[in-house]
Design an enzyme around this catalytic site. Structure first.
Site, PDB file in Angstrom:
ATOM      1  N   ARG A 119     -12.145   2.684  -8.033  1.00 20.87           N
ATOM      2  CA  ARG A 119     -11.262   3.780  -8.419  1.00 20.87           C
ATOM      3  C   ARG A 119     -11.601   4.281  -9.827  1.00 20.87           C
ATOM      4  NH1 ARG A 119      -5.485   2.468  -5.596  1.00 20.87           N
ATOM      5  NH2 ARG A 119      -6.363   1.886  -3.577  1.00 20.87           N
ATOM      6  N   ASN A 170     -11.108  -2.398  -5.270  1.00 22.90           N
ATOM      7  CA  ASN A 170     -10.334  -1.423  -6.045  1.00 22.90           C
ATOM      8  C   ASN A 170     -10.998  -1.015  -7.367  1.00 22.90           C
ATOM      9  OD1 ASN A 170      -7.117  -2.697  -4.890  1.00 22.90           O
ATOM     10  ND2 ASN A 170      -8.245  -0.912  -4.177  1.00 22.90           N
ATOM     11  N   SER A 225      -7.653  -5.372  -5.128  1.00 21.37           N
ATOM     12  CA  SER A 225      -8.725  -5.943  -4.303  1.00 21.37           C
ATOM     13  C   SER A 225     -10.070  -5.883  -5.020  1.00 21.37           C
ATOM     14  CB  SER A 225      -8.823  -5.188  -2.972  1.00 21.37           C
ATOM     15  OG  SER A 225      -9.481  -3.947  -3.162  1.00 21.37           O
ATOM     16  N   ASP A 236       0.826  -1.212   0.000  1.00 21.26           N
ATOM     17  CA  ASP A 236       0.000   0.000   0.000  1.00 21.26           C
ATOM     18  C   ASP A 236       0.862   1.266   0.000  1.00 21.26           C
ATOM     19  OD1 ASP A 236      -2.345   1.407  -0.027  1.00 21.26           O
ATOM     20  OD2 ASP A 236      -2.714   1.248   2.130  1.00 21.26           O
ATOM     21  N   GLY A 237       0.316   2.311  -0.580  1.00 20.37           N
ATOM     22  CA  GLY A 237       0.982   3.610  -0.528  1.00 20.37           C
ATOM     23  C   GLY A 237       1.518   4.121  -1.863  1.00 20.37           C
ATOM     24  N   HIS A 286       2.292   3.343  -9.018  1.00 19.25           N
ATOM     25  CA  HIS A 286       2.088   1.896  -9.211  1.00 19.25           C
ATOM     26  C   HIS A 286       3.270   1.282  -9.963  1.00 19.25           C
ATOM     27  CE1 HIS A 286      -1.770   2.144  -7.437  1.00 19.25           C
ATOM     28  NE2 HIS A 286      -2.347   2.803  -8.419  1.00 19.25           N
ATOM     29  N   GLY A 296      -0.114   5.405  -4.387  1.00 18.57           N
ATOM     30  CA  GLY A 296      -0.786   6.654  -4.771  1.00 18.57           C
ATOM     31  C   GLY A 296      -0.181   7.847  -4.038  1.00 18.57           C
ATOM     32  N   ARG A 297      -0.003   7.692  -2.735  1.00 14.25           N
ATOM     33  CA  ARG A 297       0.563   8.787  -1.936  1.00 14.25           C
ATOM     34  C   ARG A 297       2.010   9.075  -2.337  1.00 14.25           C
ATOM     35  NH1 ARG A 297      -1.181   6.096   3.478  1.00 14.25           N
ATOM     36  NH2 ARG A 297      -1.795   4.526   1.955  1.00 14.25           N
ATOM     37  N   ARG A 333      -1.118   8.904 -10.096  1.00 13.28           N
ATOM     38  CA  ARG A 333      -1.078   7.706  -9.254  1.00 13.28           C
ATOM     39  C   ARG A 333      -0.408   6.515  -9.938  1.00 13.28           C
ATOM     40  NH1 ARG A 333      -4.226   7.558  -4.826  1.00 13.28           N
ATOM     41  NH2 ARG A 333      -4.409   5.308  -5.067  1.00 13.28           N
TER      42      ARG A 333
HETATM   43  C1  IPE Z   1      -5.487  -2.702  -0.173  1.00 16.98           C
HETATM   44  O1  IPE Z   1      -5.151  -1.372  -0.284  1.00 16.98           O
HETATM   45  C2  IPE Z   1      -5.444  -3.377  -1.498  1.00 16.98           C
HETATM   46  C3  IPE Z   1      -4.132  -3.522  -2.114  1.00 16.98           C
HETATM   47  C4  IPE Z   1      -2.971  -3.180  -1.583  1.00 16.98           C
HETATM   48  C5  IPE Z   1      -4.122  -4.130  -3.426  1.00 16.98           C
HETATM   49  P1  IPE Z   1      -6.261  -0.232  -0.435  1.00 16.98           P
HETATM   50  O2  IPE Z   1      -5.507   1.046  -0.528  1.00 16.98           O
HETATM   51  O3  IPE Z   1      -7.175  -0.566  -1.542  1.00 16.98           O
HETATM   52  O4  IPE Z   1      -7.061  -0.344   0.930  1.00 16.98           O
HETATM   53  P2  IPE Z   1      -7.875   0.770   1.722  1.00 16.98           P
HETATM   54  O5  IPE Z   1      -8.848   1.345   0.753  1.00 16.98           O
HETATM   55  O6  IPE Z   1      -6.898   1.778   2.199  1.00 16.98           O
HETATM   56  O7  IPE Z   1      -8.512   0.033   2.839  1.00 16.98           O
HETATM   57  C1  IPE Z   2      -1.721   0.170  -3.253  1.00 17.42           C
HETATM   58  O1  IPE Z   2      -1.440   1.532  -3.304  1.00 17.42           O
HETATM   59  C2  IPE Z   2      -1.872  -0.445  -4.624  1.00 17.42           C
HETATM   60  C3  IPE Z   2      -3.258  -0.777  -4.982  1.00 17.42           C
HETATM   61  C4  IPE Z   2      -4.267  -0.725  -4.180  1.00 17.42           C
HETATM   62  C5  IPE Z   2      -3.493  -1.223  -6.350  1.00 17.42           C
HETATM   63  P1  IPE Z   2      -2.614   2.601  -3.314  1.00 17.42           P
HETATM   64  O2  IPE Z   2      -2.982   2.878  -4.725  1.00 17.42           O
HETATM   65  O3  IPE Z   2      -3.728   2.158  -2.447  1.00 17.42           O
HETATM   66  O4  IPE Z   2      -1.879   3.862  -2.690  1.00 17.42           O
HETATM   67  P2  IPE Z   2      -2.491   4.892  -1.651  1.00 17.42           P
HETATM   68  O5  IPE Z   2      -3.007   4.096  -0.493  1.00 17.42           O
HETATM   69  O6  IPE Z   2      -3.580   5.621  -2.359  1.00 17.42           O
HETATM   70  O7  IPE Z   2      -1.333   5.752  -1.297  1.00 17.42           O
HETATM   71 MG    MG Z   3      -4.110   2.399  -0.493  1.00 21.87          MG
END
Ligand code: IPE
Ligand code: IPE
Ligand code: MG
Length: 241
Positions: free
Chosen positions: A70, A67, A64, A19-20, A36, A22-23, A32
């Protein structure tokens, strides 16, 4: 006690909620998807660190069942990235002894991607050095629900009866039926939740939440998390002497 020679100190199966991304991109003023792609490069590094750390099973949460909420741009970009990952990495995975499996519901994924997934599973089916499982359109509740449905079907067909329903039988219908349960679940980016990942299988997993955003998660940090796991006392509900 815990140093018994037959007891392995490190985790055999590590599952990661990556996770993370996007940030990470946002912090750099980039879209974003840029995050990835950076995250994808980490996958290679962490995977290659597994054999040296005695990690036999690595399971990665890539997309997930939630997801899909989005934007279309992000979802399409991710799907394209998964396809590219398979095409680009297939040979290296094969040559490095990686057996690849996918878990999650394939029904909503596009045919081209599903074909590539099937091919990669088949291509690497004889490998045994490391077992990489990629969770794609995966949700724990969805997985248990699909398992329950298939179990109900077996009963309807008369191949099983309600008396056969126990935890072991249900687990045989899960996507993960050939995998051991995860010993350690890591989530990056500072969020302390499971987000529907391996709900059934993580009943006795150890959790480690780290603040690092996934594209910054290095092999060195991975090593530190594994070492910390070795210090923990796992009781599985029992009282240790
Ligand atoms: C969980 O992360 C799914 C993956 C890492 C693929 P998300 O970013 O989708 O989860 P939430 O929305 O913060 O719970
Ligand atoms: C996890 O990173 C990857 C996926 C869920 C596909 P995020 O896309 O959830 O990144 P944040 O949480 O927005 O930073
Ligand atoms: Mg996330």
């Amino acid at each position: 006690m815990r140093q018994d020679s037959d007891e392995k100190r490190g985790p055999n199966h590590v599952a990661i909620i990556m996770d993370g991304n996007g940030r990470w991109a946002q912090q750099r003023g980039r879209p974003r998807l840029f995050g990835h792609h950076a995250g994808m490069r980490r996958v290679r590094e962490i995977l290659s660190a597994c054999p040296g750390n005695d990690v036999k099973y690595l399971t990665l949460f890539a997309f997930s069942t939630e997801n899909w909420k989005r934007t279309q741009t992000e979802v399409a970009g991710l799907m394209m990235m998964f396809r590219r990952y398979i095409v680009r990495e297939a040979r290296a995975l094969l040559e490095n002894g990686v057996r690849v499996r996918f878990i999650g519901d394939r029904i909503r994924l596009d045919d081209k991607l599903v074909t590539l997934m099937d091919e990669l599973e088949l291509l690497t089916a004889d490998n045994d050095l490391i077992h990489l499982t990629i969770a794609l359109n995966y949700g724990g509740r969805d997985e248990v629900t699909r398992a329950a449905k298939r179990l109900a079907y077996e009963i309807e067909m008369g191949r099983l009866t309600h008396k056969d329903v126990d935890a072991e039988t249900l687990a045989r219908f899960l996507d993960t039926h050939v995998l051991p349960d995860p010993d350690l679940v890591i989530r990056t980016s500072g969020e302390a939740r499971i987000s529907n990942f391996l709900l059934w299988q993580s009943a006795y997993a150890e959790y480690e939440f780290v603040d690092t955003l996934w594209p910054d998660f290095t092999e060195a940090e991975f090593g530190r998390v594994l070492a910390k796991f070795g210090q923990r006392e796992r009781r599985f509900g029992a009282v240790l002497a």
